[in-house]
Scaffold this active site. Structure first.
Site, short mmCIF file in Angstrom:
data_model
loop_
_atom_site.label_atom_id
_atom_site.label_comp_id
_atom_site.label_asym_id
_atom_site.label_seq_id
_atom_site.Cartn_x
_atom_site.Cartn_y
_atom_site.Cartn_z
N HIS A 183 0.18 5.88 -7.31
CA HIS A 183 1.10 6.64 -6.46
C HIS A 183 2.48 6.00 -6.37
CE1 HIS A 183 -0.42 3.77 -3.40
NE2 HIS A 183 0.70 4.00 -2.75
N ASP A 184 2.56 4.69 -6.53
CA ASP A 184 3.86 4.00 -6.43
C ASP A 184 4.34 3.45 -7.76
OD1 ASP A 184 4.57 4.43 -3.79
OD2 ASP A 184 3.63 2.61 -3.04
N LYS A 207 7.96 2.62 -8.51
CA LYS A 207 8.64 1.46 -7.95
C LYS A 207 8.94 0.38 -8.98
CE LYS A 207 7.33 1.86 -3.08
NZ LYS A 207 6.63 1.23 -1.94
N HIS A 227 11.66 6.60 -6.17
CA HIS A 227 10.43 6.17 -6.86
C HIS A 227 9.43 7.31 -6.99
CE1 HIS A 227 8.53 5.80 -2.84
NE2 HIS A 227 7.39 5.84 -3.50
N HIS A 285 3.30 12.23 -2.23
CA HIS A 285 2.64 11.47 -1.17
C HIS A 285 3.60 11.09 -0.03
CE1 HIS A 285 4.26 8.11 -3.56
NE2 HIS A 285 4.07 7.32 -2.51
N HIS A 286 4.91 11.36 -0.20
CA HIS A 286 5.86 11.15 0.90
C HIS A 286 6.34 12.47 1.50
CE1 HIS A 286 6.17 6.82 0.87
NE2 HIS A 286 6.34 6.82 -0.44
N ASP A 344 -2.13 6.00 2.46
CA ASP A 344 -1.02 5.09 2.18
C ASP A 344 -0.36 4.59 3.46
OD1 ASP A 344 0.92 3.74 0.59
OD2 ASP A 344 2.30 5.42 0.82
#
Length: 355
Positions: free
Chosen positions: A211-212, A215, A240, A266-267, A295
């Site tokens: 998911h990240d 980054k 990201h 997811h954000h 998260d």
């Protein structure tokens, strides 16, 4: 700068550089990776068939005064079948170039002045991710649907690729591995609490580990900053999500497509106040809503250089208070229904150990 060790596969990769003149310093900085480099120089060359030859990574040096418009080049590349999914890194003089480049289809953007080590790390990660996705594509193309063993082997290889993508994330942040493991465990608990099948829950958990992944493109000065981020740094950090999506999307792999949805969403928030698209309620894919809860919970209970860890009980209250605004209420309810399992997960891999 000492050259970092490279694999035979990385050394055989091809990086194309689109520029107006030979960028001697850039080529010198990338020499340590031992990749093959092809220069596409001049405004006319950048608009010709030379631009569309094979490459594992394309670096576009934005210099509109010299005829090299990065946005035009990106759109041209994305419209060509060969480079619809090729990693594209844009180098430019102004931070204003970032959002427009990402929207046009760039994988990542770096702004002058360039740090040689940061550039080499960024290029290495983008090339390795491109090579990993190529392996997944080749394996998917070679699958025989009538042979069970072939399907099993392909699934194992696919999971190996995902594990290596996780390692790429850990390369930038040595706490990432423990965080990703706990998020995956929470995601399984939420998915099962919602009544999803074991197979679907496992797929979401495995995909959540990426998911990240976007980054890897965030500078260390922002990613590791011990204090609050400035407004411009927050905007850079938000990118990201889109960058992770560009790395993973449009793959024949079901898991990588699922991971791209999670990376992108997811954000997002249930009330529409999230980023990058401002989606709300069920516009947000279920996997993204599940990972949002997992998260945030793990982020709250983890100690970071910029904050103290919350207790699990305090983090639980935060989820309850923000169900229906930040989070899908059904996902929060499913999370709470598996609270004993969540506590067991935290106790087996306490976040303070990573911190």
């Amino acid at each position: 700068m000492p050259a970092a060790p490279v694999s035979a596969e990385l050394a055989s990769a091809l990086v194309a550089i689109v520029c107006n003149a030979t960028p001697a310093r850039l080529v010198l900085n990338l020499r340590g990776l031992d990749c093959a480099i092809r220069l596409v120089t001049g405004a006319q060359a950048a608009a010709s068939d030379e631009l569309f030859k094979p490459a594992d990574l394309i670096i576009v040096m934005h210099a509109p005064d010299d005829g090299i418009d990065a946005l035009t080049a990106i759109r041209a590349l994305r419209s060509h079948p060969r480079h619809a999914r090729t990693a594209i890194l844009v180098l430019g003089p102004s931070a204003a170039l970032r959002p427009a480049s990402i929207e046009a289809g760039a994988t990542d953007v770096m702004i002058d002045p360039l740090d040689p080590l940061d550039l080499q790390i960024r290029v290495r990660n983008l090339v390795e991710l491109a090579l990993a996705r190529q392996r997944v594509d080749r394996q998917s193309d070679g699958m025989d649907p009538e042979t069970d063993r072939a399907g099993v082997d392909a699934a194992l290889r696919e999971r190996e690729i995902i594990r290596r993508l996780m390692l790429a994330a850990e390369f930038r942040d040595d706490q990432a591995g423990d965080h990703l493991t706990r998020v995956a465990g929470c995601a399984i608990a939420i998915a099962e609490g919602l009544g999803l099948s074991e197979a679907d829950a496992n797929d979401i958990a495995l995909a959540s580990t990426m998911h990240d992944i976007g980054k890897i493109s965030i500078p260390d000065s922002i990613l590791m900053k011990p204090g609050p981020l400035s407004e411009s740094e927050r905007e850079e950090m938000k990118l990201h999500a889109v960058r992770g999506y560009h790395v993973l999307h449009d793959s024949p792999s079901h898991l990588l497509r699922l991971a791209s949805d999670i990376a992108l969403t997811h954000h997002e928030r249930w009330d529409g106040g999230g980023y990058p698209q401002g989606l709300s309620t069920t516009q947000i894919p279920l996997a993204g809503r599940i990972v949002a809860v997992a998260d945030v919970f793990d982020a709250l209970i983890s100690e970071r250089v910029y904050k103290k860890a919350w207790t699990p009980e305090a983090a639980r209250r935060h989820l309850e208070e923000h169900a229906g605004t930040h989070f899908d209420p059904a996902c929060v309810a499913a999370f709470l229904s598996r609270w004993d399992d969540i506590l067991g997960l935290v106790e087996s891999g306490p976040p303070e150990r990573a911190a």
